[in-house]
Scaffold this active site. Structure first.
Site, PDB file in Angstrom:
ATOM      1  N   TYR A 107       0.850  -1.195   0.000  1.00 16.46           N
ATOM      2  CA  TYR A 107       0.000   0.000   0.000  1.00 16.46           C
ATOM      3  C   TYR A 107       0.881   1.239   0.000  1.00 16.46           C
ATOM      4  O   TYR A 107       1.819   1.345   0.793  1.00 16.46           O
ATOM      5  CB  TYR A 107      -0.919   0.020   1.226  1.00 16.46           C
ATOM      6  N   ASP A 117       9.258   2.485   0.588  1.00 10.64           N
ATOM      7  CA  ASP A 117       8.161   3.212   1.227  1.00 10.64           C
ATOM      8  C   ASP A 117       8.238   2.914   2.724  1.00 10.64           C
ATOM      9  O   ASP A 117       7.795   1.862   3.184  1.00 10.64           O
ATOM     10  CB  ASP A 117       6.828   2.767   0.642  1.00 10.64           C
ATOM     11  N   LYS A 135       4.086   9.667   9.048  1.00 12.11           N
ATOM     12  CA  LYS A 135       3.881   9.245  10.426  1.00 12.11           C
ATOM     13  C   LYS A 135       4.748  10.000  11.424  1.00 12.11           C
ATOM     14  O   LYS A 135       4.526  11.169  11.695  1.00 12.11           O
ATOM     15  CB  LYS A 135       4.112   7.722  10.541  1.00 12.11           C
TER      16      LYS A 135
END
Length: 446
Positions: A142, A234, A263
């Protein structure tokens, strides 16, 4: 447990927001829990119910909900000086220098506003730098809500995974199974001269925390070098969670050309970043010919929160604390599963954990990895542990979401919305929290 206010709020939300939520993952059955506030390792919902929180904002709250004084002071100071300026500030330089100093692959960095924006920009940069169009992605990986990666199918038949993405976009994306070195070699043999980059999470964080088999990322690195493609890690989820300040790339000993972050880099505020080799990152405008810009990029409050969070983590043994609790939690879960559900798999590393309701062909738990699946070929369960996103999707996802998660919520344990998402330990969690959590797991399986 009384949840009437959450139910009433969801009823109101359905009239004014699609699905009653602003992010699809929050639409849990029968209705989501509306949170009023955080308190250390806990959240309190609008009905006054208290939960041990393992969502932690889906990862960014490394320190928990109560920020240490230096972090809180830096945020308040930045906010009090003005909401934003549309001009550079010193703190964004400070944060950039911190990341460059600690992450092996990063010589230069560009801050953006979300993980999605980071991966969108990284793909555009890779295409601009190489002059090629195709991107290799992992099935089950994702990379945010972007057209280049909302793709399913196989290498020869990629199709959009959602309405709204033109089929022509999907044709430039090549999905391959995670951990399948032969599949990666085959797509490079067929399309190597067209491939701008391989975009991969070091650990699949949205499909059950699927670990790489030994040597997999090294194979991707070698293929990219051989064919002149870029390797993009990623690390939106793993960055500053796995591997401490060096991130997951430090743990696996593989240096990508580009890395995307989110994050924790913003300390709980919206953020994203793209870092990597200077000769590549300098192709971003205004230094280069790949356009990238954003009014809120380098937002001073976000930069202050991210910098002070990372500095605090470096100075106060935060990673030792969260990783030790994560290991204790996973070890306890391995014991629980061995006794009650030997077909299930405990996954995770560092401060990440999950129990995947896998459908193993053998119930053997003898000699299983003691603190979560590590893809150890010598482990008795090696063949049964998830290797790809598809392995996790074939798990008992309905049982996890409709029976297990609601049971845990009733016991005061807040877990992520579905079978696939990571769960996180924070600096605010305690050994008592871990023991209470293990008791709740034990109660469910009894």
């Amino acid at each position: 447990m009384n949840r009437e206010t959450s139910r009433d709020l969801y009823d109101r939300a359905l009239s004014v927001m699609p699905g009653g939520v602003n992010s699809s993952v929050r639409a849990v059955q029968p209705y989501p829990t509306f949170v009023r506030r955080g308190d250390g390792a806990h959240v309190i919902d609008v009905d006054g119910n208290r939960y041990i929180d393992y969502v932690m904002g889906y990862g960014p709250l490394l320190l928990g909900h109560d920020l240490p004084q230096p972090v809180e002071a830096a945020i308040q100071r930045a906010a009090s000086e003005g909401p934003m300026y549309g001009a550079p500030t010193e703190v964004e330089v400070d944060l950039a220098e911190f990341v460059v100093r600690h992450v092996p692959s990063v010589e230069m960095i560009r801050f953006v506003n979300s993980g999605t924006e980071a991966t969108v920009s990284a793909v555009r940069l890779a295409r601009g730098y190489t002059g090629r169009d195709k991107i290799v992605v992992m099935r089950g990986g994702y990379h945010g809500a972007q057209e280049s990666t909302l793709v399913e199918g196989d290498a020869e038949h990629p199709t959009p995974s959602t309405s709204g993405v033109p089929a022509a976009f999907a044709r430039e994306t090549i999905p391959v199974p995670f951990n399948d070195e032969e599949a990666a070699r085959e797509v490079f043999e067929r399309h190597g001269e067209e491939i701008a980059a391989v975009l991969v999470e070091p650990i699949l964080g949205n499909t059950g925390i699927t670990m790489p088999v030994d040597g997999y990322h090294g194979t991707l690195r070698d293929l990219c070098d051989e064919y002149g493609s870029l390797l993009i890690f990623d690390e939106v989820i793993t960055g500053f969670r796995v591997g401490g300040l060096e991130c997951a790339q430090g743990t696996f000993g593989v240096t990508p050309d580009l890395t995307t972050f989110g994050k924790i880099v913003g300390g709980g505020f919206p953020v994203g970043a793209i870092g990597g080799r200077a000769e590549i990152v300098e192709h971003f405008s205004p230094a280069g010919d790949v356009f990238q810009s954003g009014t809120f990029s380098g937002h001073p409050v976000t930069m202050a929160a991210g910098l002070e969070t990372l500095k605090y983590a470096a100075a106060h043994d935060v990673y030792d604390h969260v990783n030790a609790l994560g290991e204790r939690l996973r070890e306890g879960l391995v014991d629980v599963v061995a006794d009650h559900a030997p077909e299930y798999t405990v996954v995770g590393t560092d401060s990440l954990f999950k129990v995947v309701f896998t459908r193993a062909s053998t119930p053997a738990q003898d000699q299983a990895c003691t603190a979560g699946c590590a893809q150890d070929p010598d482990c008795a369960r090696y063949e049964q542990c998830p290797k790809t996103g598809g392995d996790v999707r074939r798990a008992e996802t309905e049982r996890w979401e409709r029976l297990f998660r609601p049971f845990m919520a009733e016991r005061g344990i807040m877990l992520t919305a579905n079978q696939f998402e990571c769960q996180f330990v924070s600096y605010a969690h305690t050994e008592e929290d871990v023991e209470e959590t293990l008791e709740a797991y034990e109660a469910y399986f009894e």
